[in-house]
Enzyme design. Structure first.
Site, PDB file in Angstrom:
ATOM      1  N   LYS A  56      46.369  34.484  31.776  1.00 51.46           N
ATOM      2  CA  LYS A  56      46.116  35.872  32.128  1.00 51.46           C
ATOM      3  C   LYS A  56      45.918  36.023  33.640  1.00 51.46           C
ATOM      4  O   LYS A  56      46.468  36.934  34.275  1.00 51.46           O
ATOM      5  CB  LYS A  56      44.891  36.378  31.378  1.00 51.46           C
ATOM      6  N   CYS A 161      32.599  42.594  51.778  1.00 48.04           N
ATOM      7  CA  CYS A 161      33.761  43.254  52.372  1.00 48.04           C
ATOM      8  C   CYS A 161      33.402  44.444  53.251  1.00 48.04           C
ATOM      9  O   CYS A 161      34.216  44.878  54.056  1.00 48.04           O
ATOM     10  CB  CYS A 161      34.724  43.702  51.279  1.00 48.04           C
ATOM     11  N   ASP A 221      42.115  34.428  54.659  1.00 47.11           N
ATOM     12  CA  ASP A 221      41.277  33.993  55.777  1.00 47.11           C
ATOM     13  C   ASP A 221      41.618  34.780  57.041  1.00 47.11           C
ATOM     14  O   ASP A 221      42.792  35.044  57.314  1.00 47.11           O
ATOM     15  CB  ASP A 221      41.487  32.510  56.047  1.00 47.11           C
ATOM     16  N   LEU A 271      32.653  40.823  39.618  1.00 50.52           N
ATOM     17  CA  LEU A 271      33.483  42.030  39.621  1.00 50.52           C
ATOM     18  C   LEU A 271      33.584  42.579  38.210  1.00 50.52           C
ATOM     19  O   LEU A 271      33.826  41.825  37.272  1.00 50.52           O
ATOM     20  CB  LEU A 271      34.889  41.705  40.147  1.00 50.52           C
ATOM     21  N   GLY A 316      40.696  46.553  49.409  1.00 49.83           N
ATOM     22  CA  GLY A 316      40.027  45.645  48.491  1.00 49.83           C
ATOM     23  C   GLY A 316      40.890  45.241  47.313  1.00 49.83           C
ATOM     24  O   GLY A 316      40.674  44.189  46.722  1.00 49.83           O
ATOM     25  N   GLY A 317      41.832  46.057  46.941  1.00 46.42           N
ATOM     26  CA  GLY A 317      42.741  45.795  45.833  1.00 46.42           C
ATOM     27  C   GLY A 317      43.646  46.998  45.687  1.00 46.42           C
ATOM     28  O   GLY A 317      43.379  48.072  46.238  1.00 46.42           O
TER      29      GLY A 317
END
Length: 483
Positions: A56, A161, A221, A271, A316-317
């Site tokens: 997954k 973040c 990084d 998360l 962040g996504g």
């Protein structure tokens, strides 16, 4: 300037006109390896047996919308090819070498663009969530830069973040304090993250707990830096951005949704599925409050639309970006820098926001910019900035053009345009601010439509099923809560 005349936030939370705070130089340094999603699969297949959870995660890894990520080593780096995941001692030793090196280079670029001397730096505000040694990494950066040992240093931790923006916010308050004392402030703001070497620890947990840990699919990084000044004693410096105001808030009842827990093998991502929705919903009220606190923008009781600004959103996504885009009625063009950094480099946690701001100033755009990032807590950081200088990238660095058309060649390279794809790299995790699913309209092999075409790819992501709240069978893989 008398102390009573110093511009500052008032007791009612409103900023005065002309805080006289500016970002005078920006520097971004990525490590020399750029790799695609196949690197994670290589390491997973090399060290771990097949399992439903691993399958997954690897499926999600192909659907993030990230084409390449930056990392300090390739897939054969010895630290991630041992029988066991690296220890905290080994992680610290690598950060001490690679993190400090990236940080020094980013700082040199920011200082070079500013044009001042290290002897003029009054404070340093640094942040990282991927190292916690004492003395902090900033101690070694100061030594290598040749900054005097008595410079005032602050090292922020626990903010993930959102750290880059929190560091700028802290620096702004320090600068206003110096203004009150009628002293110059030249504050070096630094963020550095080395996430890639946490890959084995995350894969261990996926294998042992059979948990869907998506942080391993997102992170990279980077080090980034800026010089924030208060205008006293440096009247001829040419700002990149003026800082007009800021806001920090924590979303209620979200302590368990986003985090970065201490672990014997480093840190582990926390998360939940709620993060993209919670984050997107919090942006509009924060934006409204921030705009109303800045007199230069909030005039005659009229609140500008979000679309009247360019946006430097921490990527962040994919669902963070598209969620904010929908909530604020933006277009991919408003978020172009966030999309481009996300697609090419991934999420470098606290160091990413300055990279996005650096990318955004490479082309013309709207005069004012909203910067926004999310961190553990869930904490939201937002700033409003004003463009002062454009900086299209050249092979020799940044050639800057101010908004009146004049230019100079004294800028610094952002450290990314001459980077070569030197092979596969270790994949990593840090504090996660988003969800990796991208429900594009194209094939599984290219599920996001992000084919390197910049905003064309971003537009496909933004207009695909994810943007409409729809999900297809494979890209709607559930994310389990990570404790």
């Amino acid at each position: 300037m008398s102390p009573s005349a110093v511009p500052a936030p008032t007791a009612k939370g409103h900023f005065e006109n002309d805080l006289n705070l500016s970002l005078l130089g920006l520097g971004v340094e990525y490590p020399p390896f750029l790799v695609g999603p196949e690197a994670l699969e290589t390491l997973a297949n090399r060290f771990y047996p097949p399992s439903p959870a691993l399958k997954k995660v690897l499926s999600i890894n192909r659907l993030t919308g990230i084409e390449t990520r930056a990392a300090v080593g390739d897939v054969n780096h010895p630290l991630v090819n041992k029988p066991d995941a690296p220890s905290i001692k080994e992680l610290n030793a690598l950060f001490r070498e690679e993190g400090v090196r990236l940080s020094v280079n980013a700082c040199k670029k920011a200082i070079g663009e500013w044009g001042g001397s290290v002897d003029e730096i009054t404070h340093i505000v640094s942040t990282t969530c991927t190292n916690s040694a004492n003395p902090g990494f900033d101690h070694y950066v100061v030594k290598q830069l040749g900054i005097r040992s008595s410079v005032e240093k602050i090292l922020l931790h626990g903010i993930g973040c959102s750290g880059g923006m929190a560091a700028m916010r802290a620096a702004a308050h320090l600068a206003l304090g110096s203004s009150y004392q009628q002293k110059p402030a030249r504050i070096l703001v630094l963020a550095c993250e080395i996430s890639s070497i946490l890959v084995r620890s995350e894969l261990d947990s996926i294998n042992e707990e059979q948990a869907t840990r998506v942080g391993v699919c997102l992170f990279s990084d980077c080090a980034s830096a800026t010089i924030l000044g208060n205008g006293i004693g440096d009247e001829f410096a040419e700002p990149v951005y003026d800082l007009l105001g800021w806001k920090h808030q924590v979303i209620d009842d979200t302590d368990e949704d986003l985090g970065f827990d201490v672990d014997p093998l480093g840190w582990k991502v926390v998360l939940t599925q709620r993060v993209p929705t919670l984050a997107s919903a919090a942006v509009s009220p924060c934006f409204q409050d921030l705009i109303k606190s800045v007199p230069e923008i909030y005039k005659d009781g009229q609140t500008p639309m979000a679309a009247d600004f360019d946006w430097a959103l921490h990527p962040g996504g994919s669902l963070i970006i598209t969620g904010v885009q929908q909530a604020m009625k933006l277009t991919p063009e408003h978020l172009r820098a966030s999309y481009e950094i996300y697609m090419k480099y991934g999420n470098s946690s606290s160091a990413t926001i300055l990279s996005v701001l650096n990318k955004l100033r490479e082309s013309e755009g709207k005069e004012q910019v909203i910067a926004c990032a999310f961190g553990p807590g869930i904490a939201l950081e937002m700033m409003v900035l004003k463009r002062r200088k454009l900086g299209p990238t050249t092979s020799n660095g940044l050639e800057h053009t101010d908004l009146n058309g004049s230019s100079n060649g004294n800028g610094a390279s952002n450290g990314s345009d001459d980077m070569e794809n030197n092979g596969s790299v270790t994949e990593g995790a840090a504090v996660v601010n988003g969800h990796p699913r991208v429900n594009g309209t194209t094939s599984e092999a290219n599920p996001t439509g992000m084919n390197g075409s910049g905003l064309n790819g971003a537009a496909k992501v933004a207009s695909g099923p994810a943007a409409n709240g729809e999900q297809d069978a494979e890209s709607s893989l559930p994310v389990e809560e990570l404790d």
